[in-house]
Design a protein around this motif. Structure first.
Motif, PDB file in Angstrom:
ATOM      1  N   ARG A 105       0.818  -1.202   0.000  1.00  0.00           N
ATOM      2  CA  ARG A 105       0.000   0.000   0.000  1.00  0.00           C
ATOM      3  C   ARG A 105       0.856   1.259   0.000  1.00  0.00           C
ATOM      4  O   ARG A 105       0.350   2.344  -0.266  1.00  0.00           O
ATOM      5  CB  ARG A 105      -0.942   0.016   1.219  1.00  0.00           C
ATOM      6  CG  ARG A 105      -1.957  -1.132   1.242  1.00  0.00           C
ATOM      7  CD  ARG A 105      -2.910  -1.096   0.074  1.00  0.00           C
ATOM      8  NE  ARG A 105      -3.884  -2.186   0.104  1.00  0.00           N
ATOM      9  CZ  ARG A 105      -3.724  -3.369  -0.490  1.00  0.00           C
ATOM     10  NH1 ARG A 105      -2.601  -3.626  -1.174  1.00  0.00           N
ATOM     11  NH2 ARG A 105      -4.645  -4.293  -0.409  1.00  0.00           N
ATOM     12  N   THR A 106       2.136   1.113   0.292  1.00  0.00           N
ATOM     13  CA  THR A 106       3.095   2.212   0.223  1.00  0.00           C
ATOM     14  C   THR A 106       4.166   1.824  -0.785  1.00  0.00           C
ATOM     15  O   THR A 106       4.890   0.850  -0.587  1.00  0.00           O
ATOM     16  CB  THR A 106       3.738   2.488   1.589  1.00  0.00           C
ATOM     17  OG1 THR A 106       2.720   2.847   2.531  1.00  0.00           O
ATOM     18  CG2 THR A 106       4.756   3.621   1.497  1.00  0.00           C
ATOM     19  N   PHE A 107       4.248   2.587  -1.877  1.00  0.00           N
ATOM     20  CA  PHE A 107       5.117   2.228  -2.996  1.00  0.00           C
ATOM     21  C   PHE A 107       6.223   3.270  -3.168  1.00  0.00           C
ATOM     22  O   PHE A 107       5.947   4.464  -3.296  1.00  0.00           O
ATOM     23  CB  PHE A 107       4.306   2.142  -4.293  1.00  0.00           C
ATOM     24  CG  PHE A 107       3.240   1.079  -4.276  1.00  0.00           C
ATOM     25  CD1 PHE A 107       3.493  -0.196  -4.776  1.00  0.00           C
ATOM     26  CD2 PHE A 107       1.979   1.344  -3.763  1.00  0.00           C
ATOM     27  CE1 PHE A 107       2.520  -1.178  -4.760  1.00  0.00           C
ATOM     28  CE2 PHE A 107       0.987   0.369  -3.743  1.00  0.00           C
ATOM     29  CZ  PHE A 107       1.263  -0.895  -4.241  1.00  0.00           C
ATOM     30  N   HIS A 108       7.454   2.806  -3.161  1.00  0.00           N
ATOM     31  CA  HIS A 108       8.609   3.646  -3.440  1.00  0.00           C
ATOM     32  C   HIS A 108       9.119   3.263  -4.827  1.00  0.00           C
ATOM     33  O   HIS A 108       9.608   2.144  -5.032  1.00  0.00           O
ATOM     34  CB  HIS A 108       9.688   3.443  -2.382  1.00  0.00           C
ATOM     35  CG  HIS A 108       9.243   3.822  -1.000  1.00  0.00           C
ATOM     36  ND1 HIS A 108       9.223   5.133  -0.557  1.00  0.00           N
ATOM     37  CD2 HIS A 108       8.778   3.066   0.028  1.00  0.00           C
ATOM     38  CE1 HIS A 108       8.773   5.164   0.693  1.00  0.00           C
ATOM     39  NE2 HIS A 108       8.495   3.926   1.061  1.00  0.00           N
ATOM     40  N   GLN A 129      -3.939   7.227  -9.237  1.00  0.00           N
ATOM     41  CA  GLN A 129      -4.697   5.980  -9.245  1.00  0.00           C
ATOM     42  C   GLN A 129      -4.479   5.207  -7.951  1.00  0.00           C
ATOM     43  O   GLN A 129      -5.425   4.675  -7.355  1.00  0.00           O
ATOM     44  CB  GLN A 129      -4.292   5.128 -10.449  1.00  0.00           C
ATOM     45  CG  GLN A 129      -5.128   3.878 -10.634  1.00  0.00           C
ATOM     46  CD  GLN A 129      -4.847   3.193 -11.964  1.00  0.00           C
ATOM     47  OE1 GLN A 129      -4.224   3.754 -12.854  1.00  0.00           O
ATOM     48  NE2 GLN A 129      -5.319   1.964 -12.097  1.00  0.00           N
ATOM     49  N   VAL A 130      -3.245   5.161  -7.484  1.00  0.00           N
ATOM     50  CA  VAL A 130      -2.947   4.495  -6.216  1.00  0.00           C
ATOM     51  C   VAL A 130      -3.629   5.234  -5.064  1.00  0.00           C
ATOM     52  O   VAL A 130      -4.249   4.622  -4.184  1.00  0.00           O
ATOM     53  CB  VAL A 130      -1.425   4.427  -5.990  1.00  0.00           C
ATOM     54  CG1 VAL A 130      -1.103   3.937  -4.576  1.00  0.00           C
ATOM     55  CG2 VAL A 130      -0.772   3.506  -7.016  1.00  0.00           C
ATOM     56  N   ALA A 131      -3.541   6.576  -5.060  1.00  0.00           N
ATOM     57  CA  ALA A 131      -4.131   7.366  -3.979  1.00  0.00           C
ATOM     58  C   ALA A 131      -5.639   7.192  -3.912  1.00  0.00           C
ATOM     59  O   ALA A 131      -6.223   7.172  -2.826  1.00  0.00           O
ATOM     60  CB  ALA A 131      -3.778   8.839  -4.165  1.00  0.00           C
ATOM     61  N   ALA A 132      -6.285   7.060  -5.077  1.00  0.00           N
ATOM     62  CA  ALA A 132      -7.739   6.930  -5.117  1.00  0.00           C
ATOM     63  C   ALA A 132      -8.231   5.649  -4.466  1.00  0.00           C
ATOM     64  O   ALA A 132      -9.414   5.535  -4.126  1.00  0.00           O
ATOM     65  CB  ALA A 132      -8.230   6.992  -6.558  1.00  0.00           C
ATOM     66  N   HIS A 133      -7.333   4.693  -4.257  1.00  0.00           N
ATOM     67  CA  HIS A 133      -7.709   3.435  -3.611  1.00  0.00           C
ATOM     68  C   HIS A 133      -7.142   3.331  -2.195  1.00  0.00           C
ATOM     69  O   HIS A 133      -7.173   2.262  -1.592  1.00  0.00           O
ATOM     70  CB  HIS A 133      -7.243   2.252  -4.457  1.00  0.00           C
ATOM     71  CG  HIS A 133      -7.988   2.120  -5.756  1.00  0.00           C
ATOM     72  ND1 HIS A 133      -7.563   2.734  -6.921  1.00  0.00           N
ATOM     73  CD2 HIS A 133      -9.144   1.481  -6.061  1.00  0.00           C
ATOM     74  CE1 HIS A 133      -8.420   2.463  -7.890  1.00  0.00           C
ATOM     75  NE2 HIS A 133      -9.385   1.716  -7.398  1.00  0.00           N
ATOM     76  N   GLY A 135      -3.967   3.946  -1.176  1.00  0.00           N
ATOM     77  CA  GLY A 135      -2.526   3.720  -1.058  1.00  0.00           C
ATOM     78  C   GLY A 135      -1.779   5.018  -1.269  1.00  0.00           C
ATOM     79  O   GLY A 135      -2.363   6.081  -1.470  1.00  0.00           O
ATOM     80  N   ILE A 136      -0.470   4.945  -1.218  1.00  0.00           N
ATOM     81  CA  ILE A 136       0.351   6.114  -1.532  1.00  0.00           C
ATOM     82  C   ILE A 136       1.605   5.630  -2.246  1.00  0.00           C
ATOM     83  O   ILE A 136       2.172   4.582  -1.911  1.00  0.00           O
ATOM     84  CB  ILE A 136       0.705   6.930  -0.277  1.00  0.00           C
ATOM     85  CG1 ILE A 136       1.356   8.260  -0.684  1.00  0.00           C
ATOM     86  CG2 ILE A 136       1.575   6.138   0.694  1.00  0.00           C
ATOM     87  CD1 ILE A 136       1.363   9.302   0.402  1.00  0.00           C
ATOM     88  N   ALA A 137       2.005   6.392  -3.259  1.00  0.00           N
ATOM     89  CA  ALA A 137       3.188   6.037  -4.036  1.00  0.00           C
ATOM     90  C   ALA A 137       4.082   7.262  -4.172  1.00  0.00           C
ATOM     91  O   ALA A 137       3.596   8.393  -4.259  1.00  0.00           O
ATOM     92  CB  ALA A 137       2.785   5.510  -5.411  1.00  0.00           C
ATOM     93  N   LEU A 232       4.150  11.681   7.183  1.00  0.00           N
ATOM     94  CA  LEU A 232       3.098  10.948   7.866  1.00  0.00           C
ATOM     95  C   LEU A 232       1.823  11.098   7.039  1.00  0.00           C
ATOM     96  O   LEU A 232       1.424  12.203   6.690  1.00  0.00           O
ATOM     97  CB  LEU A 232       2.881  11.501   9.271  1.00  0.00           C
ATOM     98  CG  LEU A 232       1.715  10.901  10.068  1.00  0.00           C
ATOM     99  CD1 LEU A 232       1.999   9.444  10.393  1.00  0.00           C
ATOM    100  CD2 LEU A 232       1.484  11.701  11.346  1.00  0.00           C
ATOM    101  N   VAL A 233       1.171   9.972   6.727  1.00  0.00           N
ATOM    102  CA  VAL A 233      -0.019   9.985   5.875  1.00  0.00           C
ATOM    103  C   VAL A 233      -1.256   9.785   6.742  1.00  0.00           C
ATOM    104  O   VAL A 233      -1.333   8.844   7.537  1.00  0.00           O
ATOM    105  CB  VAL A 233       0.062   8.888   4.800  1.00  0.00           C
ATOM    106  CG1 VAL A 233      -1.193   8.909   3.918  1.00  0.00           C
ATOM    107  CG2 VAL A 233       1.313   9.054   3.958  1.00  0.00           C
TER     108      VAL A 233
END
Length: 259
Positions: A105-108, A129-133, A135-137, A232-233
């Motif tokens: 869910r956290t992508f580097h 697209q990741v944020a809309a679900h 997650g965070i990238a 921090l998210v």
């Protein structure tokens, strides 16, 4: 996720900058997207999964064209997912889908900024697209990071960045409402931003002050210096859904256009 963490590191096939700090956290799930395998191999990193149509990779690909699993190095056998060249999804999205399915869910993401401008734009869209679900990238470039946040907030602790270093905020959504930027040189509170306006560029970090960027409804794209570290998210509600299955063909509309 088999590694007991939601962190996924992705090596893409694009630009890698001299002196860039590339870290693979202990236990992270690692995916190489096509030519990203060459860069992972150069860094001595053995991916958990290799995915792509392999049109940009230069070195051997385990399990493809007769290559043995040992070609990956390090004695560990990565899983190889070979995709057709004709498909809708770019290889980076395929890598994100693999990581998400494994619990990431956290992508580097490294090697996804610079180089071809169309690829850079596409990769920034993938952040949303990741944020809309939920997650965070993070896309890492030449000392800078790009990310996206939907219906949530990013908080940067004080003291990590030299005062005056810049952070910029853009609306990815047609309209993002309830946008706040606090602890920065220029503050916003409960503002609206549109994706046809440029009002959040070149803000600045302050000395000894925690910085927070929030959006109540919408998606923001945010750029910041890498030395700021991972923020921090905070998410303001639960998110649902996923990035979908791996794509292996061209959509009917594009097929019709090709004919």
């Amino acid at each position: 996720m088999a590694h007991g963490t939601d962190v996924c590191v992705v090596f893409a096939a694009g630009e890698y900058y001299p002196g860039a700090r590339i870290e693979v956290p202990r236990g992270a799930f690692v995916v190489a997207a096509d030519g990203g395998l060459d860069h992972a191999r150069a860094l001595g990193v053995v991916p958990d999964v290799i995915v792509g149509d392999f049109d940009s990779v230069r070195g051997p690909v385990p399990g493809v064209a007769g290559e043995s699993a040992a070609a990956a190095g390090g004695g560990r056998v990565p899983r190889t997912i070979a995709l057709p060249a004709l498909k809708d999804d770019p290889d980076l999205l395929s890598a994100l889908k693999v990581g998400w399915a494994a619990g990431g869910r956290t992508f580097h993401i490294h090697g996804a900024l610079g180089g071809r401008i169309d690829h850079t734009i596409a990769n920034i869209q993938l952040l949303a697209q990741v944020a809309a679900h939920g997650g965070i990238a993070y896309l890492y470039g030449d000392g800078d990071v790009v990310t996206a946040i939907s219906d949530g907030a990013l908080t940067f602790p004080a003291g990590r960045v030299v005062p005056g270093r810049m952070v910029s905020v853009f609306s990815h959504a047609d309209e993002s409402r309830g946008v706040s930027e606090t602890g920065l040189k220029y503050e916003l509170r409960d503002a609206s931003m549109r994706n046809t306006q440029v009002v959040g560029v070149s803000n600045e970090f302050l000395a000894g002050v925690e910085a927070r960027i929030a959006v109540a409804d919408g998606t923001l794209t945010v750029t910041f210096p890498q030395e700021a570290g991972e923020p921090l998210v905070e998410r303001f509600h639960a998110f649902h859904g996923d990035l979908g299955p791996l794509d292996t063909e061209v959509s009917p509309l594009l097929n019709a256009a090709a004919r």
